[in-house]
Scaffold this motif. Structure first.
Motif, mmCIF file in Angstrom:
data_model
loop_
_atom_site.group_PDB
_atom_site.id
_atom_site.type_symbol
_atom_site.label_atom_id
_atom_site.label_comp_id
_atom_site.label_asym_id
_atom_site.label_seq_id
_atom_site.Cartn_x
_atom_site.Cartn_y
_atom_site.Cartn_z
ATOM 1 N N THR B 56 0.824 -1.168 0.040
ATOM 2 C CA THR B 56 -0.021 -0.019 -0.090
ATOM 3 C C THR B 56 0.757 1.224 -0.177
ATOM 4 O OG1 THR B 56 -0.197 0.051 2.521
ATOM 5 C CG2 THR B 56 -2.085 -1.170 1.378
ATOM 6 N N CYS B 57 0.337 2.400 -0.773
ATOM 7 C CA CYS B 57 1.280 3.333 -1.060
ATOM 8 C C CYS B 57 1.155 4.205 0.551
ATOM 9 C CB CYS B 57 0.471 4.232 -2.130
ATOM 10 S SG CYS B 57 1.093 5.947 -1.942
ATOM 11 N N SER B 58 2.570 4.568 0.855
ATOM 12 C CA SER B 58 2.479 5.442 2.208
ATOM 13 C C SER B 58 2.021 6.671 2.307
ATOM 14 C CB SER B 58 4.048 5.298 2.379
ATOM 15 O OG SER B 58 4.707 6.128 1.440
ATOM 16 N N ARG B 59 1.471 7.123 1.274
ATOM 17 C CA ARG B 59 0.733 8.513 1.130
ATOM 18 C C ARG B 59 -0.569 8.313 1.058
ATOM 19 N NH1 ARG B 59 4.558 12.312 -2.649
ATOM 20 N NH2 ARG B 59 6.576 11.667 -1.714
ATOM 21 N N CYS B 60 -1.239 7.724 0.031
ATOM 22 C CA CYS B 60 -2.912 7.444 -0.319
ATOM 23 C C CYS B 60 -3.077 6.160 0.340
ATOM 24 C CB CYS B 60 -2.879 7.933 -1.689
ATOM 25 S SG CYS B 60 -2.483 6.500 -2.756
ATOM 26 N N HIS B 61 -2.456 5.262 0.569
ATOM 27 C CA HIS B 61 -2.717 3.862 0.871
ATOM 28 C C HIS B 61 -3.695 3.106 0.011
ATOM 29 C CE1 HIS B 61 -1.187 4.867 4.673
ATOM 30 N NE2 HIS B 61 -1.741 6.141 4.415
ATOM 31 N N PRO B 68 6.247 5.926 -3.414
ATOM 32 C CA PRO B 68 4.829 6.072 -3.351
ATOM 33 C C PRO B 68 4.290 6.008 -4.889
ATOM 34 C CG PRO B 68 6.213 8.420 -3.493
ATOM 35 C CD PRO B 68 7.016 7.128 -3.247
ATOM 36 N N CYS B 69 2.990 5.679 -4.965
ATOM 37 C CA CYS B 69 2.454 5.257 -6.215
ATOM 38 C C CYS B 69 2.463 6.239 -7.142
ATOM 39 C CB CYS B 69 1.072 4.784 -5.962
ATOM 40 S SG CYS B 69 -0.153 6.285 -5.790
ATOM 41 N N ARG B 70 2.225 5.584 -8.386
ATOM 42 C CA ARG B 70 2.369 6.428 -9.669
ATOM 43 C C ARG B 70 1.277 7.735 -9.522
ATOM 44 N NH1 ARG B 70 2.771 1.549 -11.472
ATOM 45 N NH2 ARG B 70 4.695 1.044 -12.315
ATOM 46 N N LEU B 71 0.058 7.781 -9.105
ATOM 47 C CA LEU B 71 -0.628 8.801 -8.860
ATOM 48 C C LEU B 71 0.216 10.023 -8.060
ATOM 49 C CD1 LEU B 71 -4.114 7.151 -8.522
ATOM 50 C CD2 LEU B 71 -3.444 8.631 -10.361
ATOM 51 N N CYS B 72 0.396 9.284 -6.746
ATOM 52 C CA CYS B 72 0.811 10.242 -5.616
ATOM 53 C C CYS B 72 2.405 11.031 -6.409
ATOM 54 C CB CYS B 72 1.269 9.725 -4.386
ATOM 55 S SG CYS B 72 -0.144 9.289 -3.384
ATOM 56 N N SER B 73 2.973 10.346 -7.217
ATOM 57 C CA SER B 73 4.313 10.758 -7.621
ATOM 58 C C SER B 73 4.202 11.604 -8.982
ATOM 59 C CB SER B 73 5.318 9.878 -7.766
ATOM 60 O OG SER B 73 4.838 8.778 -7.870
HETATM 61 ZN ZN LIG Z 1 -0.217 7.063 -3.306
#
Ligand SMILES: [Zn+2]
Lengths: 403, 200
Positions: B56-61, B68-73
């Motif tokens: 799970t992405c550490s920002r958006c989960h 972080p995931c592609r969306l968060c980055s």
């Molecule tokens: Zn994310």
């Protein structure tokens, strides 16, 4: 609308039965306990998704079986429809299929409408509040998909809120849990506001119609009245007084000070519900249950403004119950444009000859009728009546009455 | 019926999957056994790879294979908007609209006391932490339109208003499907849409 065929499997005392019905007047004759009422119950179940005897599904399954099937072919103005209601015991599952396609809700989802008259209807007038709530909910659920949705949402929100109350009871005031409770209060009030408004609107129409039918059945000059007491708006204190109010005038006086009109706009109702919940919060936590809400609503039934429970005779009470059922029939017919089926369970024996005649002439007007009786008490049947003999879970066509 | 031990174990494992009863599990097990061995190998490999490589992405989960995931980055996303959803699949649904350009926060559930799920069991604390640096100006609550989703949204709205009053909190509207005729809209949708009507 007409029910043309009914199949029952593993339902009550029926292993398997497949019946073709007459288009007008169907009479089920047989001794007590033979299974006449079970047939009517099966039809009602297909229409409303639940037993009119307020029995839970597991009890409807034949002993030793794993589930039941109720299947019916219905002729409606729009064309024929096949309804199939299946219940499985473990894991519990209930599904309704309409023409082979599954529908989301098993409650009154198939377009078949039926009104069930039973000797226990006396409880609508004399019995506990839950019987009047069940009557109003059953009728509203048949009339409106939104109401069915509201009932489900309310039931779910109530169960969730009660769970939070029980958790709060066990510990010191936990700020976070109180916030969770507040969220459920709002969710509960949302659904409750919709339920209350619709119950208030129903009460007004129901009262007008039932009063008309009462006058026709009872013949006397008394006027039947109906008052709605919304517990969620009034709170449990005022509700206690409302249940004991001796006359309609006394109740009206009380209602004026107890809260806003139940027909007010949803935001007004929501606000009031929230403040009632807030006031009752400490007690609710102590009890682990929600004291005020649509699940505690009550209706009072009047005869000339006096409580029919204490001032009405048995005969008047029975006429009032019949009048409510006839009003239900009328409202369903208006909503769908077709006359609902009438399921008359052993109601003739309770009536004198004049009322029996009036009921049958009213009933037979354009509805398909299913009449269960141990004997006909010398009652002449309408021409074209179809008679069935019911004995020990067997149903046998006994001919067509030609008189 | 008694099966060889490895078969019984496979059936038992399949029965634990959501929506799979004993009969379906048996059918699936015998289907797998009838296919060539390399197909079973590939299936097992895909399950293990997904389970070990997805975190799970550490920002958006949200679920992701990079953190972080592609969306968060993705630097082109609008970092002032945060859309709160219940499940990873809801992110996918929102993304399919191609309308929303902000970031997400996945709760992994909804508040449901009957199921023993409270705010502590969801990524609520993490949500509040994300709001503290002041970069987010609007939180869109897109939890499911059922009883639990509504209560969760109400809870979050009160919480966010109390901790970060400057952040605007909105709830996605429940409305009519576009392109559908009013006459065919179901009654529940229609009455919800009516309740959510606004001035023009
Ligand atoms: Zn994310």
């Amino acid at each position: 609308m007409r029910l043309e065929r009914l199949r029952l499997q593993a339902f009550r005392n029926y292993g398997a039965v497949d019946l073709s019905w007459g288009p007008a007047f169907n009479v089920l004759l047989g001794p007590n306990g033979a299974g006449k009422t079970n047939l009517l119950e099966g039809i009602a179940l297909l229409a409303t998704g639940r037993s009119p005897r307020a029995v839970r599904d597991p009890e409807l399954v034949q002993w030793g079986e794993s589930g039941y099937l109720v299947w019916g072919r219905v002729a409606r103005r729009a064309g024929p429809t096949v309804l199939e209601l299946r219940y499985r015991l473990a894991p519990a599952e209930k599904r309704l299929r309409v023409d082979g396609a599954e529908v989301a809700s098993t409650v009154a989802g198939g377009g078949l409408q039926a009104v069930f008259f039973s000797p226990e209807d006396l409880g609508l007038v004399r019995g506990a509040p839950v019987q009047r709530r069940r009557f109003a909910d059953g009728l509203l659920a048949q009339l409106s998909a939104t109401y069915r949705h509201l009932l489900l949402a309310f039931g779910r929100a109530l169960a969730q809120r009660n769970q939070v109350l029980r958790e709060l009871a066990g510990r010191r005031l936990d700020a976070e849990l109180v916030e969770v409770l507040t969220a459920w209060d709002a969710s509960l009030a949302d659904a409750a506001a919709g339920i209350i408004r619709r119950r208030a609107a129903l009460t007004a129409t129901l009262e007008a119609r039932a009063a008309g039918h009462y006058a026709g059945l009872a013949g006397g000059g008394e006027r039947l009245g109906l008052s709605y007491c919304p517990a969620g708006l009034w709170g449990s204190g005022a509700m206690q007084q409302a249940r004991a109010a001796p006359t309609r005038a006394a109740l009206a006086e009380l209602a004026a000070g107890a809260g806003p009109d139940a027909a007010a706009e949803p935001p007004v109702l929501r606000e009031r519900l929230l403040s009632v919940l807030e006031v009752a919060r400490r007690d609710d936590i102590k009890q682990g249950a929600t004291a005020a809400g649509p699940h505690r609503d009550e209706w009072r039934v009047w005869l000339d403004g006096s409580d029919i429970r204490s001032f009405g005779s048995r005969g008047q009470q029975r006429c009032a119950a019949l009048a409510l059922r006839l009003a239900e029939r009328e409202l369903l017919a208006e909503a769908s444009g077709e006359a609902p089926l009438l399921l008359l369970d052993d109601v003739l024996s309770e009536l004198d000859e004049e009322r029996r005649r009036r009921l049958l002439s009213l009933a037979g007007r354009d509805s398909q009728v299913f009449l269960a009786a141990t004997a006909l008490h010398g009652q002449a049947l309408p021409p074209g009546s179809t008679v069935f003999a019911v004995e020990q879970g067997r149903v046998r066509p006994a001919g067509t009455e030609v008189r | 019926m008694i099966y060889p031990e490895p078969v019984a174990r496979l059936i038992d494992a399949l029965t634990r999957l959501p929506g799979i009863g004993p009969k379906t599990a048996q059918r699936l097990a015998f289907f797998i056994l009838k296919r060539p061995a390399d197909e079973a190998q590939a299936l097992a490999g895909a399950i293990v790879a997904a389970r070990t490589q997805v975190v799970t992405c550490s920002r958006c989960h949200n679920l992701t294979d990079t953190d972080p995931c592609r969306l968060c980055s993705d630097e082109s996303r609008d970092r002032t908007m945060l859309c709160v959803v219940q499940e990873p699949r809801d992110v996918a649904a929102m993304e399919r609209t191609r309308e929303y350009r902000g970031l997400y926060h996945v709760l992994h559930g909804a508040i449901s006391p009957l199921d023993g799920v409270g705010p502590d069991d969801l990524r609520v604390r993490e949500l509040v932490a994300r709001l503290h640096d002041g970069s987010v100006s609007e939180v869109i609550l897109a939890t499911n339109p059922n009883v639990e989703g509504e209560a969760t949204a109400l809870y979050l709205a009160r919480l966010i208003r109390s901790v970060t009053p400057a952040v605007r909190v909105t709830r996605i509207a429940r409305g009519l499907p576009v392109g559908g005729d009013l006459e065919y809209a179901d009654e529940v949708t229609l009455s919800k849409a009516l309740e959510g009507r606004r001035e023009l």
